[in-house]
Design a protein around this motif. Structure first.
Motif, PDB file in Angstrom:
ATOM      1  N   ARG A  25       0.808  -1.222   0.000  1.00 39.37           N
ATOM      2  CA  ARG A  25       0.000   0.000   0.000  1.00 39.37           C
ATOM      3  C   ARG A  25       0.841   1.273   0.000  1.00 39.37           C
ATOM      4  O   ARG A  25       0.330   2.351  -0.327  1.00 39.37           O
ATOM      5  N   VAL A  26       2.107   1.174   0.393  1.00 42.63           N
ATOM      6  CA  VAL A  26       2.928   2.378   0.556  1.00 42.63           C
ATOM      7  C   VAL A  26       3.030   3.213  -0.720  1.00 42.63           C
ATOM      8  O   VAL A  26       2.846   4.443  -0.685  1.00 42.63           O
ATOM      9  N   PRO A  27       3.324   2.646  -1.899  1.00 42.34           N
ATOM     10  CA  PRO A  27       3.503   3.503  -3.084  1.00 42.34           C
ATOM     11  C   PRO A  27       2.247   4.272  -3.484  1.00 42.34           C
ATOM     12  O   PRO A  27       2.344   5.316  -4.146  1.00 42.34           O
ATOM     13  N   ARG A  28       1.069   3.802  -3.113  1.00 43.15           N
ATOM     14  CA  ARG A  28      -0.176   4.441  -3.551  1.00 43.15           C
ATOM     15  C   ARG A  28      -0.683   5.498  -2.577  1.00 43.15           C
ATOM     16  O   ARG A  28      -1.723   6.108  -2.808  1.00 43.15           O
ATOM     17  N   LEU A  29       0.020   5.700  -1.479  1.00 45.11           N
ATOM     18  CA  LEU A  29      -0.448   6.650  -0.468  1.00 45.11           C
ATOM     19  C   LEU A  29       0.062   8.057  -0.754  1.00 45.11           C
ATOM     20  O   LEU A  29       1.149   8.232  -1.325  1.00 45.11           O
ATOM     21  N   PRO A  30      -0.666   9.058  -0.314  1.00 42.35           N
ATOM     22  CA  PRO A  30      -0.171  10.440  -0.387  1.00 42.35           C
ATOM     23  C   PRO A  30       1.046  10.608   0.522  1.00 42.35           C
ATOM     24  O   PRO A  30       1.291   9.782   1.403  1.00 42.35           O
ATOM     25  N   PRO A  31       1.821  11.653   0.328  1.00 39.23           N
ATOM     26  CA  PRO A  31       3.071  11.813   1.091  1.00 39.23           C
ATOM     27  C   PRO A  31       2.889  11.748   2.601  1.00 39.23           C
ATOM     28  O   PRO A  31       3.678  11.093   3.297  1.00 39.23           O
ATOM     29  N   ASP A  32       1.862  12.430   3.137  1.00 39.00           N
ATOM     30  CA  ASP A  32       1.693  12.429   4.594  1.00 39.00           C
ATOM     31  C   ASP A  32       1.361  11.034   5.119  1.00 39.00           C
ATOM     32  O   ASP A  32       1.953  10.558   6.099  1.00 39.00           O
ATOM     33  N   GLU A  33       0.410  10.382   4.471  1.00 42.73           N
ATOM     34  CA  GLU A  33       0.034   9.035   4.907  1.00 42.73           C
ATOM     35  C   GLU A  33       1.169   8.035   4.658  1.00 42.73           C
ATOM     36  O   GLU A  33       1.360   7.094   5.435  1.00 42.73           O
TER      37      GLU A  33
END
Length: 249
Positions: A25-33
């Motif tokens: 899930r990490v690559p698809r998250l916005p920078p803050d998340e």
């Protein structure tokens, strides 16, 4: 022992499954998340490493005849842990297509080059880490072999000490037996000397009585002188043929 190891295995399986899901899930998250998720995954990776260390300690306490199966399982878990760390490093620098286009715009090609360079450096670090892990494993195995050698040397030393004590006891018993035999031989020689002395006295007494008898019956006869000469010859034979003497030790 095996129940503790299996409990750690279950915890490790649950934790690695959760880490794998979060890494995807990490690559698809916005920078803050993404930043928050990365910190969470790092914490869980540390927990997984601690579980591996506990499992490794449990394997070392398992008897050697049953240790092989658990050692193979530990190697597979370590490989899985290494793969998770690799995937996590890649996911930290990876972005989804939408996020990448939004952040980079027309500089996508330059970013791809940087990304390739980072991946190359990451792979080098991974290879170095694997070499360090292999060296650590060799050091652990060498330590185990050294401990076994020390135990064997300790057992051999105890055997040598016991053999030395038995030799000392045998030497003491031989010395005691030698003294007993020497005393018996001396007593035997003294007994033979006393016995021969009694016989000599008896012979002398008989000759003296015989000489006195013949002298009393025939004062002018030469028989007494003959008996006297016989006594002298007998005594001379006894003097010329002494008793055998045995060497004393």
């Amino acid at each position: 022992m095996s129940s503790d190891f299996e409990g750690y295995e279950q915890d490790f399986a649950v934790l690695t499954a959760e880490i794998t899901s979060k890494i995807a899930r990490v690559p698809r998250l916005p920078p803050d998340e993404k930043k928050q998720m990365v910190a969470n995954v790092e914490k869980q990776l540390e927990e997984a490493k601690e579980l591996l260390e506990q499992m490794d300690l449990e394997v070392r306490e398992i008897p050697p005849q049953s240790r092989g199966m658990y050692s193979n399982r530990m190697r597979s878990y370590k490989q899985e842990m290494g793969k998770l760390e690799t995937d996590f490093k890649r996911s930290r620098i990876a972005y989804s297509d939408e996020v990448r286009n939004e952040l980079l715009g027309d500089d996508g090609n330059s970013s791809e080059n940087q990304r390739a360079h980072l991946l190359d450096n990451t792979e080098r670090l991974e290879r170095s880490s694997r070499r360090l892990e292999a060296g650590y494993q060799i050091a652990v195995e060498t330590e185990q072999i050294g401990q076994e050698m020390l135990e064997n040397l300790s057992h051999d030393r105890e055997k040598i000490q016991r053999a030395r004590e038995r030799l000392r006891e045998t030497d003491a018993n031989l010395g005691k037996s030698s003294r007993i035999l020497t005393g018996m031989l001396r007593r035997s020689q003294r007994h033979m000397v006393k016995k021969t002395d009694k016989k000599t006295r008896k012979i002398v007494s008989l000759h003296c009585k015989s000489e006195n008898y013949f002298h009393f019956q025939n004062p002018d006869s030469n028989l007494g002188q003959g008996h006297s000469r016989g006594l002298k010859i007998t005594l001379r034979c006894l003097c010329l043929c002494p008793l055998p003497r045995y060497p004393l030790r």
